[in-house]
Design an enzyme around this catalytic site. Structure first.
Site, PDB file in Angstrom:
ATOM      1  CB  CYS A 136       3.305 -11.280   1.531  1.00 28.74           C
ATOM      2  SG  CYS A 136       4.014 -10.609   0.112  1.00 28.74           S
ATOM      3  CB  CYS A 139       1.759 -11.443  -1.877  1.00 27.44           C
ATOM      4  SG  CYS A 139       3.261 -11.643  -1.613  1.00 27.44           S
ATOM      5  CG  ASP A 140      -1.924 -12.053   0.221  1.00 27.21           C
ATOM      6  OD1 ASP A 140      -1.825 -12.442  -0.942  1.00 27.21           O
ATOM      7  OD2 ASP A 140      -1.194 -12.423   1.121  1.00 27.21           O
TER       8      ASP A 140
END
Ligand code: NAP
Length: 314
Positions: A136, A139-140
């Site tokens: 992701c 997200c990261d």
């Protein structure tokens, strides 16, 4: 207490179905997963959803869908559905949907559980998950400011997310097993034009190594068989999806990859259970097709419920 429609899944397909069943005044409950996010909600930039020429953030778009469903009266609960079982309720065919400690009945069920990222299954993938390995970018991505990142895959997700990752990374190396890419042409053009992106084609990732964090990816050229080590701090895998349909085995017909088979009106093999979005066996998985599916499945559920109750407008 029985619902007219239980919708399983809180992505664009399920939320659109909820807007439509709620406006049809079907008593609607949407059960959304706590553990598996809607893929659209973790998509960086959405630029092919009609009506938004300036583009959209995936999370914001899904929140708007949700607000709209709530406005029309959809109720929401959180949980991972484990079972759907047919039973009789007041003489009518109904389904009991189990999630967490709850068991809730409904006359119809709409499956909108979507799909989750596929794992590649190479050495180090599990070991370094959360320590440099990710599925992701939204997200990261921010953890990799000024770092070197490897992206694995040659589809729309890989290219779109690789471009997004260049906002943070020093360099993004895309490893793809073929000599050309699967992704839509506009995404290819954008990635080719991005100076931070390099392509390593006709190559497979064989393993991920490091100490407490990722340090390198081992790459094998598919033509020469030559193996090399590419130093990097992050590895993002975008090699396709698997449907979230494990709990449906034996309840509705699935294809060999686990996607739900559908008929006209997005019916399934079980009367009263409908399907929409990425969990459905189909060719094109987009937010706009998920939303279209949601409307169709909701319309079919409405006709089904009204016929069952004997209130259909003939
Ligand atoms: P995808 O289209 O299935 O592409 C997966 C990629 O991973 C392919 O390039 C595939 O290689 C590669 N791959 C799969 N298994 C592999 C393995 N074992 N080893 C090495 N490489 C492997 O998946 P996706 O890109 O996630 O897209 C999924 C769906 O969402 C598609 O329908 C896509 O159009 C849609 N989507 C759309 C957008 C958009 O419209 N902006 C954005 C994201 C996703 P091969 O090409 O050799 O098979």
């Amino acid at each position: 207490m029985i619902y007219d429609a239980i919708i399983i899944g809180g992505g664009p397909a399920g939320l659109t179905a909820a807007i439509y069943t709620s406006r049809a005044r079907l008593k609607t409950l949407l059960v959304e997963s706590f553990t598996v996010p809607a893929q659209a909600a973790i998509t960086s930039d959405i630029e092919n959803y009609p009506g938004f020429p300036e583009g959209l953030n995936g999370f914001e778009l899904v929140e708007k869908f949700k607000k709209q469903a709530k406005k029309f009266g959809t109720e929401f609960k959180t949980g991972d559905v484990t079972k759907i079982k047919e039973h009789k309720e007041a003489g009518l065919r109904a389904y009991r949907v189990d999630f967490g400690d709850e068991k809730i009945s409904s006359l119809s069920v709409i499956i909108a559980t979507g799909a989750r990222p596929k794992q590649l299954g190479i050495a180090g993938e599990d070991t370094f998950r959360g320590k440099g390995v990710s599925y992701c970018a939204v997200c990261d991505g921010a953890f990799f400011k000024g770092k070197n990142i490897v992206v694995i895959g040659g589809g729309d997700t890989a290219l779109e997310e690789a471009v997004f990752l260049t906002k943070f990374a020093n360099k993004v190396s895309i490893i793809h097993r073929r000599d050309r890419l699967r992704a839509t042409k506009i995404l290819q053009e954008r990635a080719f034009a991005n100076k931070k992106i390099e392509f390593i084609l006709e190559s497979t990732a064989e393993g991920i190594s490091g100490d407490s964090k990722v340090k390198a990816v081992k790459i094998k050229n598919t033509k020469s068989g030559k193996e090399t080590e590419l130093p990097c701090e992050g590895v993002f895998l975008f090699v396709g999806y698997i449907p979230n349909t494990d709990f449906l085995k034996g309840t509705v017909g699935l294809d060999k990859d686990g996607y739900v088979k559908s008929g006209h009106g997005l019916t399934t093999s079980a009367r009263g259970i409908f399907v929409c979005g990425d969990a459905r066996a189909k060719r094109l998985r987009q937010i706009v097709t998920a939303a279209g599916d949601g409307a169709v499945a909701a319309f079919s559920a409405r006709l089904y419920v009204e016929e069952l109750k004997g209130t259909a407008y003939e």
